[in-house]
Design a protein around this motif. Structure first.
Motif, PDB file in Angstrom:
ATOM      1  N   ALA A  90      -4.042  -2.400  -3.849  1.00  0.00           N
ATOM      2  CA  ALA A  90      -4.269  -2.160  -2.297  1.00  0.00           C
ATOM      3  C   ALA A  90      -3.566  -0.855  -1.936  1.00  0.00           C
ATOM      4  CB  ALA A  90      -4.078  -3.176  -1.686  1.00  0.00           C
ATOM      5  N   ARG A  91      -2.310  -0.808  -1.977  1.00  0.00           N
ATOM      6  CA  ARG A  91      -1.542   0.358  -1.730  1.00  0.00           C
ATOM      7  C   ARG A  91      -1.941   1.781  -2.331  1.00  0.00           C
ATOM      8  NH1 ARG A  91       2.869  -0.857   1.038  1.00  0.00           N
ATOM      9  NH2 ARG A  91       3.625  -2.775   1.000  1.00  0.00           N
ATOM     10  N   ASN A 119       2.443   4.335   1.169  1.00  0.00           N
ATOM     11  CA  ASN A 119       3.548   4.413   0.179  1.00  0.00           C
ATOM     12  C   ASN A 119       4.027   2.758  -0.120  1.00  0.00           C
ATOM     13  OD1 ASN A 119       3.474   7.322  -0.362  1.00  0.00           O
ATOM     14  ND2 ASN A 119       5.115   7.328   1.849  1.00  0.00           N
ATOM     15  N   THR A 120       4.634   2.626  -1.209  1.00  0.00           N
ATOM     16  CA  THR A 120       5.339   1.393  -1.591  1.00  0.00           C
ATOM     17  C   THR A 120       6.485   1.261  -0.834  1.00  0.00           C
ATOM     18  OG1 THR A 120       4.106   1.445  -3.861  1.00  0.00           O
ATOM     19  CG2 THR A 120       6.031   0.006  -3.413  1.00  0.00           C
ATOM     20  N   ILE A 121       6.630   0.203  -0.319  1.00  0.00           N
ATOM     21  CA  ILE A 121       8.002  -0.100   0.638  1.00  0.00           C
ATOM     22  C   ILE A 121       9.267  -0.092  -0.319  1.00  0.00           C
ATOM     23  CG2 ILE A 121       9.129  -1.460   2.296  1.00  0.00           C
ATOM     24  CD1 ILE A 121       6.439  -1.870   3.371  1.00  0.00           C
ATOM     25  N   SER A 122      10.201   0.248  -0.167  1.00  0.00           N
ATOM     26  CA  SER A 122      11.319   0.283  -1.045  1.00  0.00           C
ATOM     27  C   SER A 122      12.509  -0.237  -0.426  1.00  0.00           C
ATOM     28  CB  SER A 122      11.604   1.530  -1.965  1.00  0.00           C
ATOM     29  OG  SER A 122      12.790   1.431  -2.649  1.00  0.00           O
ATOM     30  N   TRP A 123      13.172  -1.174  -1.086  1.00  0.00           N
ATOM     31  CA  TRP A 123      14.375  -1.458  -0.423  1.00  0.00           C
ATOM     32  C   TRP A 123      15.514  -0.793  -0.437  1.00  0.00           C
ATOM     33  CZ3 TRP A 123      18.895  -1.507  -3.568  1.00  0.00           C
ATOM     34  CH2 TRP A 123      18.497  -1.316  -5.030  1.00  0.00           C
ATOM     35  N   ARG A 124      15.297   0.578  -1.243  1.00  0.00           N
ATOM     36  CA  ARG A 124      16.275   1.677  -1.087  1.00  0.00           C
ATOM     37  C   ARG A 124      16.302   2.718   0.083  1.00  0.00           C
ATOM     38  NH1 ARG A 124      15.302   2.770  -7.535  1.00  0.00           N
ATOM     39  NH2 ARG A 124      16.329   0.826  -8.504  1.00  0.00           N
ATOM     40  N   HIS A 175      -0.784 -11.721  -9.903  1.00  0.00           N
ATOM     41  CA  HIS A 175      -1.847 -11.579  -9.480  1.00  0.00           C
ATOM     42  C   HIS A 175      -1.763 -10.832  -7.939  1.00  0.00           C
ATOM     43  CE1 HIS A 175      -5.167 -12.914 -12.330  1.00  0.00           C
ATOM     44  NE2 HIS A 175      -4.138 -13.762 -12.786  1.00  0.00           N
ATOM     45  N   ILE A 176      -0.752 -11.599  -7.049  1.00  0.00           N
ATOM     46  CA  ILE A 176      -0.691 -11.149  -5.852  1.00  0.00           C
ATOM     47  C   ILE A 176       0.025  -9.734  -6.001  1.00  0.00           C
ATOM     48  CG2 ILE A 176       0.771 -11.552  -3.873  1.00  0.00           C
ATOM     49  CD1 ILE A 176       0.211 -14.577  -4.300  1.00  0.00           C
ATOM     50  N   ALA A 177       0.948  -9.475  -6.901  1.00  0.00           N
ATOM     51  CA  ALA A 177       1.607  -8.456  -7.058  1.00  0.00           C
ATOM     52  C   ALA A 177       0.653  -7.027  -7.354  1.00  0.00           C
ATOM     53  CB  ALA A 177       2.997  -8.390  -7.981  1.00  0.00           C
ATOM     54  N   MET A 178       0.058  -7.199  -8.358  1.00  0.00           N
ATOM     55  CA  MET A 178      -1.071  -6.291  -8.738  1.00  0.00           C
ATOM     56  C   MET A 178      -1.977  -6.094  -7.636  1.00  0.00           C
ATOM     57  SD  MET A 178      -0.101  -5.191 -11.710  1.00  0.00           S
ATOM     58  CE  MET A 178      -1.303  -4.112 -11.835  1.00  0.00           C
ATOM     59  N   THR A 179      -2.453  -7.205  -6.969  1.00  0.00           N
ATOM     60  CA  THR A 179      -3.464  -6.923  -5.700  1.00  0.00           C
ATOM     61  C   THR A 179      -2.753  -6.155  -4.767  1.00  0.00           C
ATOM     62  OG1 THR A 179      -4.620  -9.055  -6.180  1.00  0.00           O
ATOM     63  CG2 THR A 179      -4.829  -7.862  -4.183  1.00  0.00           C
ATOM     64  N   ASP A 180      -1.388  -6.182  -4.328  1.00  0.00           N
ATOM     65  CA  ASP A 180      -0.591  -5.455  -3.473  1.00  0.00           C
ATOM     66  C   ASP A 180      -0.374  -3.716  -4.089  1.00  0.00           C
ATOM     67  OD1 ASP A 180       1.358  -4.775  -1.274  1.00  0.00           O
ATOM     68  OD2 ASP A 180       2.465  -4.736  -3.002  1.00  0.00           O
TER      69      ASP A 180
END
Length: 128
Positions: free
Chosen positions: A104-105, A111-116, A96-101
């Motif tokens: 919201a984005r 943009n989604t923050i990426s570790w790459r 639920h937290i991941a889908m809310t994030d």
């Protein structure tokens, strides 16, 4: 450790009881005709999505691709990429937290923050 066709009956009963507005669901080829009939008795139209005959290689299956794509988006959240949670309720909460994030984005066009990617720039404090 239960086949889809066996667990499907109980799952359909739960869905019908908890979400009475659901009228149509799509399932993969692992479901059997008796489940389609059971869903119809609950007022739910169950459609089995399958590959078109004669297709070879990777071909997205209609409607199923939406689910697979969503799983891919969820895996961008590091905690969901591995099975860290010991309780199903905590695992559900993390989804639920991941889908809310994710939503919201999308709603804020951020943009989604990426570790790459490169490290984000920090604002410097102006003295004074």
């Amino acid at each position: 450790s239960v086949q889809d066709s066996i667990a499907g009956t109980e799952l359909l009963n739960q869905v019908a009881a908890e979400h009475p507005r659901i009228r149509k669901i799509w399932v993969d080829g692992g479901y059997r005709q008796h489940l389609v009939e059971h869903a119809a008795s609950l007022g739910i139209d169950m459609e089995i999505t399958q590959r078109k005959p004669g297709t070879r290689g990777f071909t997205p299956i209609p409607k199923r691709w939406v689910v697979e794509r969503t799983y891919g988006w969820l895996m961008l959240h590091r905690r969901l990429a591995r099975d860290y949670e010991t309780r199903p309720a905590r695992s559900e909460a993390m989804i639920h937290i991941a889908m809310t994030d994710l939503m919201a984005r999308r709603l804020t066009s951020e943009n989604t923050i990426s570790w790459r990617g490169p490290a984000p720039q920090t604002k410097q404090q102006i003295p004074g």
